[in-house]
Design an enzyme around this catalytic site. Structure first.
Site, PDB file in Angstrom:
ATOM      1  N   ASP A 100      -0.657  -1.402  10.800  1.00 26.40           N
ATOM      2  CA  ASP A 100      -0.350  -0.535  11.947  1.00 26.40           C
ATOM      3  C   ASP A 100       0.771   0.457  11.691  1.00 26.40           C
ATOM      4  O   ASP A 100       1.516   0.822  12.592  1.00 26.40           O
ATOM      5  CB  ASP A 100       0.005  -1.411  13.157  1.00 26.40           C
ATOM      6  CG  ASP A 100       1.083  -2.435  12.827  1.00 26.40           C
ATOM      7  OD1 ASP A 100       1.821  -2.206  11.850  1.00 26.40           O
ATOM      8  OD2 ASP A 100       1.187  -3.448  13.537  1.00 26.40           O
ATOM      9  N   GLU A 122      -6.632  -6.489   9.139  1.00 26.29           N
ATOM     10  CA  GLU A 122      -5.661  -6.955  10.157  1.00 26.29           C
ATOM     11  C   GLU A 122      -5.863  -6.166  11.456  1.00 26.29           C
ATOM     12  O   GLU A 122      -4.935  -5.585  12.028  1.00 26.29           O
ATOM     13  CB  GLU A 122      -4.210  -6.839   9.679  1.00 26.29           C
ATOM     14  CG  GLU A 122      -3.221  -7.672  10.492  1.00 26.29           C
ATOM     15  CD  GLU A 122      -1.770  -7.473  10.064  1.00 26.29           C
ATOM     16  OE1 GLU A 122      -1.198  -6.413  10.328  1.00 26.29           O
ATOM     17  OE2 GLU A 122      -1.220  -8.393   9.445  1.00 26.29           O
ATOM     18  N   GLU A 136       4.079   0.966  16.470  1.00 20.38           N
ATOM     19  CA  GLU A 136       2.957   0.246  15.845  1.00 20.38           C
ATOM     20  C   GLU A 136       1.808  -0.048  16.816  1.00 20.38           C
ATOM     21  O   GLU A 136       0.637  -0.049  16.411  1.00 20.38           O
ATOM     22  CB  GLU A 136       3.456  -1.050  15.199  1.00 20.38           C
ATOM     23  CG  GLU A 136       4.302  -0.859  13.945  1.00 20.38           C
ATOM     24  CD  GLU A 136       5.758  -0.530  14.230  1.00 20.38           C
ATOM     25  OE1 GLU A 136       6.161  -0.508  15.421  1.00 20.38           O
ATOM     26  OE2 GLU A 136       6.515  -0.284  13.272  1.00 20.38           O
ATOM     27  N   HIS A 208      14.147  -4.824  10.921  1.00 17.72           N
ATOM     28  CA  HIS A 208      13.933  -3.394  10.663  1.00 17.72           C
ATOM     29  C   HIS A 208      13.251  -2.644  11.794  1.00 17.72           C
ATOM     30  O   HIS A 208      12.978  -1.459  11.671  1.00 17.72           O
ATOM     31  CB  HIS A 208      13.083  -3.211   9.403  1.00 17.72           C
ATOM     32  CG  HIS A 208      11.651  -3.628   9.600  1.00 17.72           C
ATOM     33  ND1 HIS A 208      11.242  -4.923   9.484  1.00 17.72           N
ATOM     34  CD2 HIS A 208      10.547  -2.915   9.930  1.00 17.72           C
ATOM     35  CE1 HIS A 208       9.940  -4.994   9.719  1.00 17.72           C
ATOM     36  NE2 HIS A 208       9.501  -3.786   9.998  1.00 17.72           N
ATOM     37  N   ARG A 210      11.971  -0.401  14.768  1.00 21.79           N
ATOM     38  CA  ARG A 210      12.485   0.830  15.385  1.00 21.79           C
ATOM     39  C   ARG A 210      12.948   0.601  16.823  1.00 21.79           C
ATOM     40  O   ARG A 210      13.936   1.182  17.263  1.00 21.79           O
ATOM     41  CB  ARG A 210      11.397   1.912  15.373  1.00 21.79           C
ATOM     42  CG  ARG A 210      11.444   2.791  14.140  1.00 21.79           C
ATOM     43  CD  ARG A 210      10.382   3.882  14.199  1.00 21.79           C
ATOM     44  NE  ARG A 210      10.651   4.940  13.249  1.00 21.79           N
ATOM     45  CZ  ARG A 210      10.510   4.839  11.932  1.00 21.79           C
ATOM     46  NH1 ARG A 210      10.119   3.709  11.397  1.00 21.79           N
ATOM     47  NH2 ARG A 210      10.770   5.874  11.152  1.00 21.79           N
ATOM     48  N   HIS A 241      16.918  -4.049   4.895  1.00 23.91           N
ATOM     49  CA  HIS A 241      15.945  -2.946   4.829  1.00 23.91           C
ATOM     50  C   HIS A 241      16.695  -1.635   4.558  1.00 23.91           C
ATOM     51  O   HIS A 241      17.754  -1.409   5.146  1.00 23.91           O
ATOM     52  CB  HIS A 241      15.205  -2.891   6.167  1.00 23.91           C
ATOM     53  CG  HIS A 241      13.995  -2.007   6.167  1.00 23.91           C
ATOM     54  ND1 HIS A 241      14.081  -0.640   6.094  1.00 23.91           N
ATOM     55  CD2 HIS A 241      12.678  -2.290   6.226  1.00 23.91           C
ATOM     56  CE1 HIS A 241      12.851  -0.125   6.122  1.00 23.91           C
ATOM     57  NE2 HIS A 241      11.981  -1.112   6.192  1.00 23.91           N
TER      58      HIS A 241
HETATM   59  C1  UD1 Z   1       7.713   1.073   8.345  1.00 26.34           C
HETATM   60  C2  UD1 Z   1       6.635   0.960   9.413  1.00 26.34           C
HETATM   61  C3  UD1 Z   1       6.703  -0.381  10.113  1.00 26.34           C
HETATM   62  C4  UD1 Z   1       6.693  -1.518   9.108  1.00 26.34           C
HETATM   63  C5  UD1 Z   1       7.773  -1.298   8.075  1.00 26.34           C
HETATM   64  C6  UD1 Z   1       7.698  -2.349   6.996  1.00 26.34           C
HETATM   65  C7  UD1 Z   1       5.994   3.009  10.591  1.00 26.34           C
HETATM   66  C8  UD1 Z   1       6.335   3.959  11.667  1.00 26.34           C
HETATM   67  N1  UD1 Z   1       6.840   1.994  10.419  1.00 26.34           N
HETATM   68  O1  UD1 Z   1       8.962   1.068   8.993  1.00 26.34           O
HETATM   69  O2  UD1 Z   1       5.598  -0.532  10.981  1.00 26.34           O
HETATM   70  O3  UD1 Z   1       6.921  -2.711   9.794  1.00 26.34           O
HETATM   71  O4  UD1 Z   1       7.607  -0.016   7.449  1.00 26.34           O
HETATM   72  O5  UD1 Z   1       8.891  -2.440   6.283  1.00 26.34           O
HETATM   73  O6  UD1 Z   1       5.008   3.180   9.917  1.00 26.34           O
HETATM   74  N2  UD1 Z   1      13.287   3.578   2.831  1.00 26.34           N
HETATM   75  C9  UD1 Z   1      13.736   3.646   1.522  1.00 26.34           C
HETATM   76  N3  UD1 Z   1      12.993   3.042   0.560  1.00 26.34           N
HETATM   77  C10 UD1 Z   1      11.859   2.342   0.809  1.00 26.34           C
HETATM   78  C11 UD1 Z   1      11.421   2.271   2.140  1.00 26.34           C
HETATM   79  C12 UD1 Z   1      12.134   2.902   3.144  1.00 26.34           C
HETATM   80  O7  UD1 Z   1      14.757   4.243   1.236  1.00 26.34           O
HETATM   81  O8  UD1 Z   1      11.244   1.818  -0.118  1.00 26.34           O
HETATM   82  C13 UD1 Z   1      14.079   4.240   3.899  1.00 26.34           C
HETATM   83  C14 UD1 Z   1      13.921   5.780   3.859  1.00 26.34           C
HETATM   84  O9  UD1 Z   1      15.124   6.359   4.238  1.00 26.34           O
HETATM   85  C15 UD1 Z   1      12.836   5.998   4.912  1.00 26.34           C
HETATM   86  C16 UD1 Z   1      13.242   4.967   5.938  1.00 26.34           C
HETATM   87  O10 UD1 Z   1      13.625   3.813   5.175  1.00 26.34           O
HETATM   88  O11 UD1 Z   1      12.829   7.325   5.439  1.00 26.34           O
HETATM   89  C17 UD1 Z   1      12.196   4.612   6.958  1.00 26.34           C
HETATM   90  O12 UD1 Z   1      10.941   4.299   6.358  1.00 26.34           O
HETATM   91  P1  UD1 Z   1       9.630   4.300   7.312  1.00 26.34           P
HETATM   92  O13 UD1 Z   1       8.453   3.864   6.519  1.00 26.34           O
HETATM   93  O14 UD1 Z   1       9.516   5.587   8.048  1.00 26.34           O
HETATM   94  O15 UD1 Z   1       9.983   3.228   8.419  1.00 26.34           O
HETATM   95  P2  UD1 Z   1      10.255   1.676   8.309  1.00 26.34           P
HETATM   96  O16 UD1 Z   1      11.367   1.396   9.251  1.00 26.34           O
HETATM   97  O17 UD1 Z   1      10.373   1.270   6.898  1.00 26.34           O
HETATM   98  N1  UDP Z   2       9.421  -9.189   2.070  1.00 31.26           N
HETATM   99  C1  UDP Z   2       9.793  -9.002   0.730  1.00 31.26           C
HETATM  100  N2  UDP Z   2      11.120  -8.814   0.434  1.00 31.26           N
HETATM  101  C2  UDP Z   2      12.092  -8.798   1.398  1.00 31.26           C
HETATM  102  C3  UDP Z   2      11.694  -8.973   2.757  1.00 31.26           C
HETATM  103  C4  UDP Z   2      10.344  -9.162   3.052  1.00 31.26           C
HETATM  104  O1  UDP Z   2       8.956  -9.014  -0.162  1.00 31.26           O
HETATM  105  O2  UDP Z   2      13.264  -8.636   1.057  1.00 31.26           O
HETATM  106  C5  UDP Z   2       7.986  -9.372   2.391  1.00 31.26           C
HETATM  107  C6  UDP Z   2       7.621 -10.545   3.268  1.00 31.26           C
HETATM  108  O3  UDP Z   2       7.312 -11.685   2.491  1.00 31.26           O
HETATM  109  C7  UDP Z   2       6.410 -10.051   4.044  1.00 31.26           C
HETATM  110  C8  UDP Z   2       6.607  -8.541   4.091  1.00 31.26           C
HETATM  111  O4  UDP Z   2       7.614  -8.234   3.145  1.00 31.26           O
HETATM  112  O5  UDP Z   2       5.192 -10.297   3.352  1.00 31.26           O
HETATM  113  C9  UDP Z   2       7.011  -8.106   5.458  1.00 31.26           C
HETATM  114  O6  UDP Z   2       7.385  -6.768   5.425  1.00 31.26           O
HETATM  115  P1  UDP Z   2       8.276  -6.113   6.552  1.00 31.26           P
HETATM  116  O7  UDP Z   2       9.047  -7.162   7.251  1.00 31.26           O
HETATM  117  O8  UDP Z   2       9.002  -5.003   5.906  1.00 31.26           O
HETATM  118  O9  UDP Z   2       7.188  -5.448   7.509  1.00 31.26           O
HETATM  119  P2  UDP Z   2       6.322  -5.985   8.737  1.00 31.26           P
HETATM  120  O10 UDP Z   2       5.572  -7.195   8.289  1.00 31.26           O
HETATM  121  O11 UDP Z   2       7.260  -6.245   9.862  1.00 31.26           O
HETATM  122  O12 UDP Z   2       5.433  -4.833   9.052  1.00 31.26           O
END
Ligand code: UD1
Ligand code: UDP
Length: 369
Positions: A100, A122, A136, A208, A210, A241
C-alpha cells in the site's frame, strides 16, 4: 517455449515491499512459463538495496526515484511519468505490486492507463478510515479498485474486498508472503551484529508512520525515555527509520540514554535475529505486526488503528496508540507481570503458512496460460 512465456513485471519500491515480493520473485523464477523482470522504483534507496542484496535479486530496471525528505505529491508525479516510459518499453503481460505504498498506488494507475492487468499481493487490508494509516488506506483502496487479481493474505482481507465490491472470483486467499520470507530467513544462521548486555531483557522498537509525525511521535519518544529511565535492567534497541521526521526527533530524545541503543536500519536477517532476541516489541510497522506473532513475541502497536486485526483478536498484539501514559503503563505491565506477558507470548501465525508465493504462482499460471 520461450515465445509462449508470459512476461511478469514485479515491482518493488520500499523495504517491506521487497521483503514481501522477494519470495514471489524467487518462486516465479522457478516457473518455466514465466519470464520475470524486476522493476525497482527505489522509493527507498538504502533500505531497498539492503533487502534486494540479501535475497540476491538484481533489478532489471531501477528508477532511483528517492529524494531526501520527499513529499507525496512530488514522489507520485515523478514516478508516474517515469513509469509511462517503462511500461511502453516492457509491455508486460501482468504487473505484480505488493502492499500500500505510493509506489503501489502509482504503478496501479500507470498500468490502468496502459491497460495492463495488475496482480495485487497483500490485497484487502482495510481500517475503513482514510486518515489511518495515512496515506496507505487510500493507496490500497485505489490499487484494489484497479487490480485484476487480488492475493488476499487472510479470510478477513477477502471479506474486505467483497465489501469493497470486488468479485469473489477475482480474489484468492494465499496467506501473507511475509511468512514465506520469515520462515526461509529464520532457518539461516542469524547474527544480530550488535553487542547488547547478555543479562538484560531487550525491548525492540521501530516507528515510522506519517500519521504519527509531530506530537504523537514526540509522545512515543517521551514514553520510551520514561520506560528506559524506570527499567535500567532492560535494554532498548531501536533501529531508526531514516526519514528525517523520525530520525531527528528520535536522536533528540533518546541518544543520550545509556540503556537505549539507537542504530541505523538493520539488514533483514539481523532484524529477524533482533525480533527473536527481543522480550517485547513496540512498533507501528505493519510487517512487524505479522512477523512477531509467528516468533511468539508480544507486540504493542504504536497506532490508533490496525488493518491487521487477526493477531489482536488472538490476544498476542495490542493497540496502544501514541498516548504517553498508555504506552508507559502497557509496556510496564508486560515487563512486570509474568502472567500478562505469557498470555501474549504465544506463537501464532494468523498471516500465513509460508506457502503464499506458491499459491500466487499457481493462480497466475492458471489465469495466464
Ligand atoms: C514508506 C511508505 C510506508 C511504508 C514505509 C516502509 C508511502 C507514502 N509510505 O514510508 O507506507 O510503511 O515506506 O518503511 O509510500 N529514506 C532514506 N533512505 C531509505 C528510505 C527512506 O533516506 O532507504 C528517507 C528519505 O529522506 C525519504 C524519506 O525517508 O525521502 C521518506 O521515504 P518515503 O518512502 O517517502 O516514506 P516512508 O516514511 O519511508
Ligand atoms: N525491518 C528490517 N530492518 C529494520 C526494521 C524492520 O529489515 O531495521 C523489516 C521487518 O522485518 C519487516 C519490514 O522491515 O519485514 C517492515 O518494514 P517497515 O516497518 O519499514 O514497513 P511497514 O511494514 O510498516 O510498511
Amino acid at each position: 517455449m520461450s515465445s509462449s512465456k508470459k512476461n511478469i513485471l514485479c515491482v518493488v519500491g520500499t523495504r517491506p515491499e521487497a521483503i514481501k515480493m522477494a519470495p514471489v520473485i524467487l518462486e516465479l523464477r522457478k516457473q518455466p512459463w514465466a519470464n520475470v523482470r524486476v522493476l525497482a522504483t527505489a522509493q527507498h534507496r538504502q533500505m531497498l538495496d539492503q533487502v534486494l542484496s540479501f535475497f540476491d535479486i538484481q533489478p532489471d530496471i531501477d528508477l532511483n526515484i528517492m529524494r531526501p525528505n520527499q513529499a507525496l505529491t512530488e514522489l507520485t508525479a515523478r514516478l508516474l511519468l517515469e513509469l509511462d516510459a517503462v511500461l511502453k518499453a516492457e509491455k508486460p503481460d501482468v504487473v505484480l505490486v505488493q502492499g500500500d505504498t505510493t509506489t503501489v498506488m502509482t504503478v496501479a494507475l500507470a498500468c490502468f492507463y496502459h491497460r495492463i492487468p495488475i496482480g495485487h499481493v497483500e490485497a484487502g487490508l482495510r481500517t475503513w478510515d482514510m486518515q489511518n494509516p495515512f496515506p496507505e488506506e487510500a493507496n490500497r483502496v485505489i490499487a484494489g479498485k484497479l487490480a485484476r487479481w487480488h492475493f488476499a493474505p487472510t479470510e478477513g482481507s477477502r471479506q474486505n474486498l467483497l465489501k469493497d465490491g470486488i468479485a469473489d472470483s477475482d480474489v484468492i486467499v494465499t496467506g501473507n508472503t511475509v511468512v514465506d520470507a520469515l520462515l526461509a530467513t529464520a532457518q539461516r544462521d542469524l547474527d544480530l551484529g550488535i553487542t547488547l548486555p547478555a543479562d538484560k531483557r531487550m525491548v525492540l522498537v521501530t516507528s515510522h508512520r506519517r500519521e504519527n509525525f509531530g506530537v504523537p511521535f514526540r509522545n512515543i519518544c517521551r514514553a520510551l525515555q520514561t520506560l528506559a529511565h524506570n527499567n535500567s535492567d532492560v535494554q532498548f534497541l531501536y533501529p531508526v527509520h531514516p526519514n528525517p521526521n523520525v530520525k531527528d526527533v528520535a536522536y533528540e530524545y533518546l541518544a543520550q540514554i545509556p540503556n537505549v541503543t539507537l542504530c541505523e536500519p538493520l539488514d533483514y536477517a539481523p532484524f529477524v535475529a533482533a525480533m527473536k532476541r527481543a522480550y517485547l516489541i513496540l512498533t507501528d510497522s505493519g510487517g512487524v505486526q505479522e512477523e512477531a506473532p509467528a516468533l511468539g513475541k508480544p507486540v504493542l502497536v504504536l497506532r490508533e488503528e490496525t488493518e491487521r486485526p487477526e493477531a489482536v483478536q488472538e490476544g498476542v498484539v495490542k493497540l496502544v496508540g501514541s498516548d504517553y501514559d498508555r504506552i508507559v503503563a502497557e509496556a510496564q505491565c508486560l515487563l512486570d507481570d509474568e502472567a500478562a506477558y505469557k498470555a501474549m507470548a504465544r506463537g501464532v501465525s494468523p498471516y500465513g503458512d509460508g506457502h503464499a508465493s506458491e499459491r500466487i504462482a499457481r493462480l497466475l499460471q492458471e489465469q495466464l496460460l
